[in-house]
Every structure is written in structure tokens, then in C-alpha cells.
Write a protein that holds these residues in place. Structure first.
Motif, PDB file in Angstrom:
ATOM      1  N   THR A  94     -14.705  26.707  -4.749  1.00 10.09           N
ATOM      2  CA  THR A  94     -13.625  26.349  -4.716  1.00 10.09           C
ATOM      3  C   THR A  94     -12.456  27.525  -4.496  1.00 10.09           C
ATOM      4  OG1 THR A  94     -14.143  24.961  -6.574  1.00 10.09           O
ATOM      5  CG2 THR A  94     -11.618  25.458  -6.412  1.00 10.09           C
ATOM      6  N   LEU A  95     -11.617  26.978  -3.393  1.00  8.24           N
ATOM      7  CA  LEU A  95     -10.661  28.418  -3.073  1.00  8.24           C
ATOM      8  C   LEU A  95      -9.613  28.507  -4.082  1.00  8.24           C
ATOM      9  CD1 LEU A  95     -10.595  27.035   0.602  1.00  8.24           C
ATOM     10  CD2 LEU A  95     -12.035  28.866  -0.237  1.00  8.24           C
ATOM     11  N   PRO A  96      -8.918  29.640  -4.021  1.00  7.42           N
ATOM     12  CA  PRO A  96      -8.212  29.929  -5.259  1.00  7.42           C
ATOM     13  C   PRO A  96      -6.809  29.231  -5.393  1.00  7.42           C
ATOM     14  CG  PRO A  96      -8.194  31.541  -3.563  1.00  7.42           C
ATOM     15  CD  PRO A  96      -9.102  30.670  -3.181  1.00  7.42           C
ATOM     16  N   VAL A  97      -6.297  28.860  -3.953  1.00 15.10           N
ATOM     17  CA  VAL A  97      -4.591  28.396  -4.144  1.00 15.10           C
ATOM     18  C   VAL A  97      -4.575  26.901  -4.485  1.00 15.10           C
ATOM     19  CG1 VAL A  97      -2.920  28.065  -2.899  1.00 15.10           C
ATOM     20  CG2 VAL A  97      -4.157  30.140  -2.583  1.00 15.10           C
ATOM     21  N   VAL A  98      -3.824  26.841  -5.520  1.00 20.74           N
ATOM     22  CA  VAL A  98      -3.342  25.192  -5.792  1.00 20.74           C
ATOM     23  C   VAL A  98      -2.654  24.589  -4.931  1.00 20.74           C
ATOM     24  CG1 VAL A  98      -2.593  23.754  -7.772  1.00 20.74           C
ATOM     25  CG2 VAL A  98      -3.926  25.789  -8.289  1.00 20.74           C
ATOM     26  N   ALA A  99      -2.771  23.475  -4.251  1.00 21.40           N
ATOM     27  CA  ALA A  99      -2.152  22.952  -3.331  1.00 21.40           C
ATOM     28  C   ALA A  99      -1.140  21.857  -4.034  1.00 21.40           C
ATOM     29  CB  ALA A  99      -2.654  22.362  -2.173  1.00 21.40           C
ATOM     30  N   GLY A 100       0.196  21.580  -3.355  1.00 25.91           N
ATOM     31  CA  GLY A 100       0.972  20.554  -3.777  1.00 25.91           C
ATOM     32  C   GLY A 100       2.145  21.142  -4.508  1.00 25.91           C
ATOM     33  N   LYS A 101       2.259  22.696  -4.510  1.00 25.75           N
ATOM     34  CA  LYS A 101       3.573  23.244  -5.005  1.00 25.75           C
ATOM     35  C   LYS A 101       4.630  23.764  -4.276  1.00 25.75           C
ATOM     36  CE  LYS A 101       1.114  24.358  -9.402  1.00 25.75           C
ATOM     37  NZ  LYS A 101       0.753  25.258 -10.675  1.00 25.75           N
ATOM     38  N   HIS A 102       4.529  23.201  -2.893  1.00 26.86           N
ATOM     39  CA  HIS A 102       5.378  23.997  -1.948  1.00 26.86           C
ATOM     40  C   HIS A 102       6.594  23.532  -1.847  1.00 26.86           C
ATOM     41  CE1 HIS A 102       5.327  20.000  -0.189  1.00 26.86           C
ATOM     42  NE2 HIS A 102       3.892  19.886  -0.198  1.00 26.86           N
ATOM     43  N   GLY A 103       7.106  22.573  -2.992  1.00 30.49           N
ATOM     44  CA  GLY A 103       8.636  22.400  -3.019  1.00 30.49           C
ATOM     45  C   GLY A 103       9.355  21.644  -2.041  1.00 30.49           C
ATOM     46  N   GLN A 104       8.579  21.307  -0.920  1.00 34.88           N
ATOM     47  CA  GLN A 104       9.443  20.361  -0.034  1.00 34.88           C
ATOM     48  C   GLN A 104       9.206  18.782  -0.481  1.00 34.88           C
ATOM     49  OE1 GLN A 104      11.256  22.036   2.581  1.00 34.88           O
ATOM     50  NE2 GLN A 104      10.577  23.923   1.172  1.00 34.88           N
ATOM     51  N   ASP A 105      10.060  18.245   0.042  1.00 32.32           N
ATOM     52  CA  ASP A 105      10.123  16.646   0.095  1.00 32.32           C
ATOM     53  C   ASP A 105       8.950  15.828   1.052  1.00 32.32           C
ATOM     54  OD1 ASP A 105      10.268  14.177  -0.867  1.00 32.32           O
ATOM     55  OD2 ASP A 105      12.228  14.051   0.421  1.00 32.32           O
ATOM     56  N   GLY A 106       7.764  15.625   0.363  1.00 30.35           N
ATOM     57  CA  GLY A 106       6.665  15.143   1.345  1.00 30.35           C
ATOM     58  C   GLY A 106       5.722  15.933   1.647  1.00 30.35           C
ATOM     59  N   PHE A 107       5.065  16.004   2.711  1.00 31.09           N
ATOM     60  CA  PHE A 107       3.944  16.620   3.155  1.00 31.09           C
ATOM     61  C   PHE A 107       4.128  17.884   3.653  1.00 31.09           C
ATOM     62  CE2 PHE A 107       2.341  12.313   2.734  1.00 31.09           C
ATOM     63  CZ  PHE A 107       1.153  12.611   1.828  1.00 31.09           C
ATOM     64  N   MET A 108       3.446  18.944   3.633  1.00 37.75           N
ATOM     65  CA  MET A 108       3.577  20.232   4.110  1.00 37.75           C
ATOM     66  C   MET A 108       2.139  20.973   3.967  1.00 37.75           C
ATOM     67  SD  MET A 108       6.311  23.218   3.128  1.00 37.75           S
ATOM     68  CE  MET A 108       6.187  24.915   4.250  1.00 37.75           C
ATOM     69  N   TRP A 109       1.925  21.587   5.087  1.00 38.26           N
ATOM     70  CA  TRP A 109       0.672  22.344   4.924  1.00 38.26           C
ATOM     71  C   TRP A 109       0.917  23.667   4.264  1.00 38.26           C
ATOM     72  CZ3 TRP A 109      -3.738  20.551   7.043  1.00 38.26           C
ATOM     73  CH2 TRP A 109      -3.628  19.581   8.091  1.00 38.26           C
ATOM     74  N   GLU A 110      -0.318  23.874   3.479  1.00 30.27           N
ATOM     75  CA  GLU A 110      -0.519  25.113   2.671  1.00 30.27           C
ATOM     76  C   GLU A 110      -1.561  25.862   2.718  1.00 30.27           C
ATOM     77  OE1 GLU A 110       1.388  24.172  -1.611  1.00 30.27           O
ATOM     78  OE2 GLU A 110       0.599  22.588  -0.792  1.00 30.27           O
ATOM     79  N   LEU A 111      -1.500  27.084   3.236  1.00 29.84           N
ATOM     80  CA  LEU A 111      -2.875  28.140   3.350  1.00 29.84           C
ATOM     81  C   LEU A 111      -3.392  28.088   1.946  1.00 29.84           C
ATOM     82  CD1 LEU A 111      -4.470  29.684   5.265  1.00 29.84           C
ATOM     83  CD2 LEU A 111      -2.942  31.570   4.598  1.00 29.84           C
TER      84      LEU A 111
END
Length: 272
Positions: A94-111
Motif C-alpha cells: 500500500t502506497l503512503p499517500v491518501v488520495a481524495g484530499k486535494h480540495g478541488q471540486d470534482g476529480f484531480m490527479w494525485e501523486l
């Protein structure tokens, strides 16, 4: 001649970039478990609801190397932002970063991390961290300069068609022993113009009433013809000693049930 050589070099570099970058749509996962495919922002995505399962797929890379892993997840900055999250796992790590906390409305790519991969097949898993996560896709690339959020990202050029892998299913559902015939059994049936389904009263091993299914079809001569027994029929049933319907969400679900587990082979290793 120099112009032709430069063109060929650029084409080779572009082809190399494509071979080292692959995009996997979440709705294409072979094993989505009980996540549902929904449409958000005009795209198909996997939605977790209140599931405790982890969607899984098998993907392949042509070139060994170190890959950046991105994932596209939906956030709602005006409604409990950063609370519908997930992580990505590759080959069980399991990779370390939790995705879904980018703060933008809708979808956004996160590394979300970096993985070293050998050429060949690998296991990809979406790990739910919170309810109602919406995952759009996962991107793996060896190009450190690639930012899928910059400009018009040509996702279709990188989309990988996943190979369906063979699997076996293991479950712990109770097995029904053969039912016992009784004298003068009750029979119920439902039918249309061509086929009839019959339910015949019998007794189970504990002497309790049970009903066994059989079927008949209408022959050309106008007579009903019995079909072979359902003994080899692939028939699955949700089972739980104590099961509860939950209709508090948009999609009704049942809690307390058991799921059959799929077992697959990835690079000679058995994975469940």
C-alpha cells in the motif's frame, strides 16, 4: 537527411514515453467487488459506498523500472472535504499517500507514491480509507516530468486494456444435502408459453420442509418435456445467519453477508 533523422528520434522518444506510461480505468477492474460503477462529472467511476472490499485488477508493464503512481479521486470542497478517500496498493504494497484530499471540486490527479516494477504482470488494488470514495483511474509512469493535471491530458493514448485472468472461487457457504422424497408432496409452478418452473415439496436432513426446483419446456407436439435436474447449475445465493438490509444510502445494501473469494495466479504466485 538531418530533419528526417530528428523526426525519427522524436517519434522513437514519443513511442518510448507511451510504452512507459499506462492508465487503468477503475471501471475496467476485473474484480470490482461490491463497489458500484456510477457516472460522476460525465465519466464512469467506481464508487465504494460503505463497502469494506478492495477492487483488484491485473496489469502489465513492458519495461522494468521505477514508476510514479497517480490516481484520480473525487473531492467535495463544499461538503465535508477530504473525507471520501482511498489508497492505492501495487503487488500488495500500500502506497503512503491518501488520495481524495486535494480540495478541488470534482476529480484531480494525485501523486500517491513510487514503485519499482519488473517487466510482466502486477496486481493493482484500490484500498478504501473512508466511505463513499469515487475513484476514476490509476496512472503509472516512468516520466518524472509528466503531470496529468497540466493542460489537456491525452488519457486515451495511455489507456491499457486489461487482460482477464483466470480465477477460482472459494466460499464458506453451507452446502445443501440431497432432499428426501415424501408422499403426496405439494407442488407450485410458474410458467409462460414455453417453459414451466416447478417447486416440489420435500424434506431436508433435519426433517424440515424444503422445495426443490425443476423445469419443463413445451415440445412441438404440445406436451411438456422435463429438463435435466439442476444439479450442475451455477447458482449463487447471498447467505448470512443474521443479515440486515440497509437502505439509508442511495444504493441499498445488505450487511452481515459473506462473499465468495476469488483466487488468481500472478507471475506464478497465488493471490486471493
Amino acid at each position: 537527411m538531418k530533419k528526417l533523422l530528428l523526426t525519427l528520434v522524436c517519434a522513437a522518444l514519443a513511442a518510448s514515453s507511451f510504452s512507459q506510461t499506462l492508465l487503468i480505468e477503475s471501471e475496467d477492474f476485473q474484480f470490482p467487488c461490491d463497489w458500484s460503477t456510477t457516472v460522476q462529472s460525465k465519466r464512469k467511476v467506481l464508487s465504494s459506498g460503505t463497502s469494506k472490499s478492495s477492487p483488484t485488477a491485473v496489469f502489465a508493464v513492458k519495461k522494468a523500472g521505477s514508476y510514479n503512481v497517480w490516481t484520480s479521486v473525487m473531492d467535495f470542497p463544499k461538503d465535508r472535504p477530504g473525507t471520501r478517500t482511498c489508497k492505492i496498493a501495487v503487488d500488495g504494497k500500500t502506497l503512503p499517500v491518501v488520495a481524495g484530499k486535494h480540495g478541488q471540486d470534482g476529480f484531480m490527479w494525485e501523486l500517491v507514491g513510487k514503485v519499482d516494477l519488473d517487466a510482466g504482470e502486477h496486481l493493482l488494488t484500490i484500498v478504501k480509507m473512508a466511505d463513499y470514495c469515487r475513484n476514476d483511474a490509476v496512472l503509472l509512469t516512468m516520466d518524472d516530468k509528466l503531470d496529468p493535471n497540466a493542460g489537456e491530458f491525452p488519457r486515451n493514448k495511455f489507456k491499457q486494456k486489461l487482460r482477464a485472468v483466470e480465477c477460482t472461487y472459494r466460499d464458506e457457504f453451507p452446502r445443501q444435502k440431497p432432499l428426501k422424497e415424501i408422499s403426496s408432496p405439494k407442488k407450485f409452478s410458474v410458467q409462460n408459453a414455453d417453459i414451466k418452473m416447478i417447486f416440489t415439496e420435500k424434506r431436508d436432513e433435519n426433517g424440515q420442509t424444503a422445495y426443490e426446483r425443476s423445469a419443463e419446456i413445451l415440445g412441438k407436439d404440445g406436451k411438456w418435456v422435463a429438463l435435466p435436474p439442476f444439479s450442475d447449475e451455477c447458482y449463487f445465493m447471498l447467505y448470512a445467519n443474521k443479515i440486515k438490509l440497509s437502505d439509508s444510502t442511495y444504493f441499498p445494501s445488505w450487511r452481515g453477508g459473506q462473499l465468495a473469494k476469488a483466487q488468481i495466479q500472478v507471475n506464478g504466485k497465488s493471490v486471493e
